[in-house]
Scaffold this motif. Sequence first.
Motif, short mmCIF file in Angstrom:
data_model
loop_
_atom_site.label_atom_id
_atom_site.label_comp_id
_atom_site.label_asym_id
_atom_site.label_seq_id
_atom_site.Cartn_x
_atom_site.Cartn_y
_atom_site.Cartn_z
N LEU A 446 42.67 -87.23 -21.48
CA LEU A 446 44.06 -87.29 -21.05
C LEU A 446 44.74 -88.30 -21.97
N SER A 447 45.54 -87.80 -22.91
CA SER A 447 45.96 -88.64 -24.03
C SER A 447 46.97 -89.71 -23.65
N ASN A 448 47.87 -89.45 -22.70
CA ASN A 448 48.88 -90.44 -22.29
C ASN A 448 49.18 -90.22 -20.82
N ASP A 449 48.40 -90.84 -19.97
CA ASP A 449 48.48 -90.56 -18.54
C ASP A 449 49.83 -90.99 -17.98
N GLY A 450 50.43 -90.11 -17.17
CA GLY A 450 51.65 -90.43 -16.45
C GLY A 450 52.82 -89.57 -16.83
N TRP A 451 53.10 -89.47 -18.14
CA TRP A 451 54.26 -88.69 -18.62
C TRP A 451 54.24 -88.68 -20.14
N GLU A 452 55.19 -87.99 -20.73
CA GLU A 452 55.37 -87.93 -22.19
C GLU A 452 54.06 -87.58 -22.91
N HIS A 453 53.40 -86.54 -22.38
CA HIS A 453 52.17 -86.05 -23.00
C HIS A 453 52.48 -85.40 -24.35
N THR A 454 51.53 -85.51 -25.25
CA THR A 454 51.57 -84.70 -26.48
C THR A 454 50.60 -83.54 -26.26
N ILE A 455 49.41 -83.63 -26.83
CA ILE A 455 48.34 -82.67 -26.50
C ILE A 455 47.36 -83.38 -25.59
N SER A 456 46.99 -82.73 -24.51
CA SER A 456 46.13 -83.35 -23.51
C SER A 456 45.36 -82.26 -22.78
N ASP A 457 44.13 -82.57 -22.37
CA ASP A 457 43.34 -81.60 -21.60
C ASP A 457 43.78 -81.54 -20.15
N ILE A 458 44.40 -82.61 -19.66
CA ILE A 458 44.84 -82.72 -18.27
C ILE A 458 46.30 -83.16 -18.27
N CYS A 459 47.08 -82.60 -17.38
CA CYS A 459 48.45 -83.05 -17.18
C CYS A 459 48.45 -84.04 -16.02
N GLY A 460 48.40 -85.32 -16.35
CA GLY A 460 48.39 -86.37 -15.33
C GLY A 460 49.78 -86.91 -15.12
N ILE A 461 50.26 -86.89 -13.88
CA ILE A 461 51.64 -87.27 -13.56
C ILE A 461 51.63 -88.45 -12.58
N HIS A 462 52.46 -89.45 -12.86
CA HIS A 462 52.65 -90.59 -11.97
C HIS A 462 53.96 -90.40 -11.22
N ASN A 463 53.88 -90.38 -9.90
CA ASN A 463 55.07 -90.11 -9.10
C ASN A 463 54.97 -90.88 -7.79
N TYR A 464 55.94 -91.78 -7.55
CA TYR A 464 55.93 -92.60 -6.36
C TYR A 464 57.03 -92.20 -5.37
N GLN A 465 57.38 -90.93 -5.35
CA GLN A 465 58.39 -90.45 -4.42
C GLN A 465 57.83 -90.31 -3.01
N SER A 466 58.71 -89.99 -2.08
CA SER A 466 58.33 -89.81 -0.68
C SER A 466 57.58 -88.50 -0.49
N ALA A 467 57.01 -88.33 0.72
CA ALA A 467 56.25 -87.12 1.01
C ALA A 467 57.09 -85.87 0.87
N ASN A 468 58.32 -85.89 1.40
CA ASN A 468 59.17 -84.70 1.30
C ASN A 468 59.52 -84.38 -0.14
N GLU A 469 59.80 -85.41 -0.94
CA GLU A 469 60.12 -85.18 -2.34
C GLU A 469 58.90 -84.66 -3.10
N MET A 470 57.74 -85.18 -2.77
CA MET A 470 56.51 -84.71 -3.43
C MET A 470 56.22 -83.25 -3.07
N LYS A 471 56.44 -82.91 -1.83
CA LYS A 471 56.19 -81.54 -1.41
C LYS A 471 57.04 -80.55 -2.21
N LYS A 472 58.31 -80.90 -2.42
CA LYS A 472 59.20 -80.03 -3.19
C LYS A 472 58.82 -80.02 -4.67
N ALA A 473 58.43 -81.18 -5.19
CA ALA A 473 58.17 -81.31 -6.63
C ALA A 473 56.99 -80.47 -7.08
N TYR A 474 56.02 -80.24 -6.17
CA TYR A 474 54.78 -79.58 -6.60
C TYR A 474 54.56 -78.25 -5.89
#
Length: 586
Positions: A446-474
């Motif tokens: 995972l080349s740059n965990d959290g955001w602003e990935h270039t090439i990566s085997d995993i898309c790792g996202i950092h997100n500290y939103q609320s439960a309702n916002e997370m439910k919609k986001a994913y």
Amino acid sequence: MTQKRNEYPRPQFQRENWINLNGDWNFTFDDRNEGINNSWFKNGLPHESKIIQVPFAYQSVESGINQHEFHDIVWYERAFSIPDDWKDQKVHLHFGAVDYRCWVYMNGSLVGFHEGGHTSFHFDVTPYLDQENSNHLVLRVEDPSNDETIPRGKQYWKEQSESIFYTRTTGIWQTVWLEPVDTVHFTSIRWTPDIDHGSIGVEMEISDVVENLKVDVHISFKGKTIINDTISILGSYTKRSFDLRNRFTERSNIHGAGWYWSPENPNLFDVELRLQDEKAERDAIKSYFGMRKVSIDNGKLLLNNQPYYQKLVLDQGYFPSGLLTAPSDDSLKNDILLAKQMGFNGARKHQKIEDPRYFYHADTLGFLVWGEMANAAEYSEEAAARLTREWIEAVKRDYSHPSLIVWVPLNESWGISRVARDKQQQSHSLAMYYLTKSLDTTRPVLSNDGWEHTISDICGIHNYQSANEMKKAYESSERAMSTLPANRSIYASGFEYNGEPILITEYGGIAYKVCGDGWGYSSVQSGEELIQEYKDITEALFDSPVVQGFCYTQLTDVEQEINGLLTYDRKPKCELSKIKEINDRR
């Protein structure tokens, strides 16, 4: 002499004879940089020097000094003698980790230099030993306080910690030890499991090659001999593979069900390697390995060829009395046991190359680990070079641990703050990705965990939103890619999502203040509220059709950061069995 951390520090490459040099050392600050001119390396440290408890940094309580002021240059000193039966062997001096630059002197002579605050190194000190067996060991260490291009991880560039940054660690912070070796000895061992073919590959490097050199290989599983073979050594590098699957006769083991490594069944094979010629045994190593496979297939993250939902917890690896150094080996083990007690099956070791003893406990207890580099704060060409050199050492050191399943060389664009559009910093991200793949073909990167990935085997996202916002986001991968956590795009300009497994690798951060002041990403007022908030936000991720795992922030409070499920001294903030009930839903 008092001594802590007296367990063997390198459990996957263990020799019988060694001497632990932890304990009382002379120690002094060198704020005027006068030690070299005054020949402290030869004449000894000043009379007003202090006593420090190695392997603890002077900023820690365990060190016996416990000062947080910056001192860019420090010196260490101690005496030692070697046993009589070592006299005809080479003597190697090992350091688990010294932060950041280290010069080692023996009996007044410079033995060697190492740069990099998180990785192991050693020197052959045989030519420098005193014939009367009274040896004077001195270290000069530099830890520059004003250089933000040094990979420090969470160590703060100010004296007083604040926000997400913590107390500095300067100097020795892992075990120091001596070890005798023959002129012909193992220099490295590397294990590569292949569950598809049921075999284990071993790579051995030898210091020197003599006639009729061979290695006796003994591999056992739960006390039963599986392999007993001999390899002829013709060069300094030898690679072999051993068939394990056909050594099992029980039907339950035909497809590896009884001997694969996983968090649920942390099966390990024990190994003894004996290097010898016709006349004598030259070296003997005890090691172990686990048979497991980490792969990505059709956008799914697999463990042992089966989809595996990762329930990770963010672990900073800090301790109240020792900072980066665990006060005891049991402290490392206990952190894993507490995480497993809450139903987590792994940890992301955040901005720290962890002590090898931690990986040993993860291997034996069954606990997934994401290995992450400590990053610099700012980018420069020298910062890129420093990060690269130290990362190569880390990957080589920890390659054989079955618990370690993902490499993370960069996090949240630290040290590459303009990577979203800056081509040079994008090239650095790409370089770290491809470099890691060139060193290890068996693990996702995972080349740059959290955001602003270039090439990566995993898309790792950092997100500290609320439960309702997370439910919609994913709700879908398309929605996930359109989010802007911390106002950052998920992929850097010129790069895009190509079906990589999506994991929410930081979320939660729920602050519950048990004692003292502090901060978190959101806050609650009781253990019951903490459980409910954790339940709501975690189940939002469980309900997502695209999220394949998570990493909750975080295992423990750290200094002023109070968003742990445990306090800094590892006391539960809520009923841990309730957290486990939530995690056990998947």
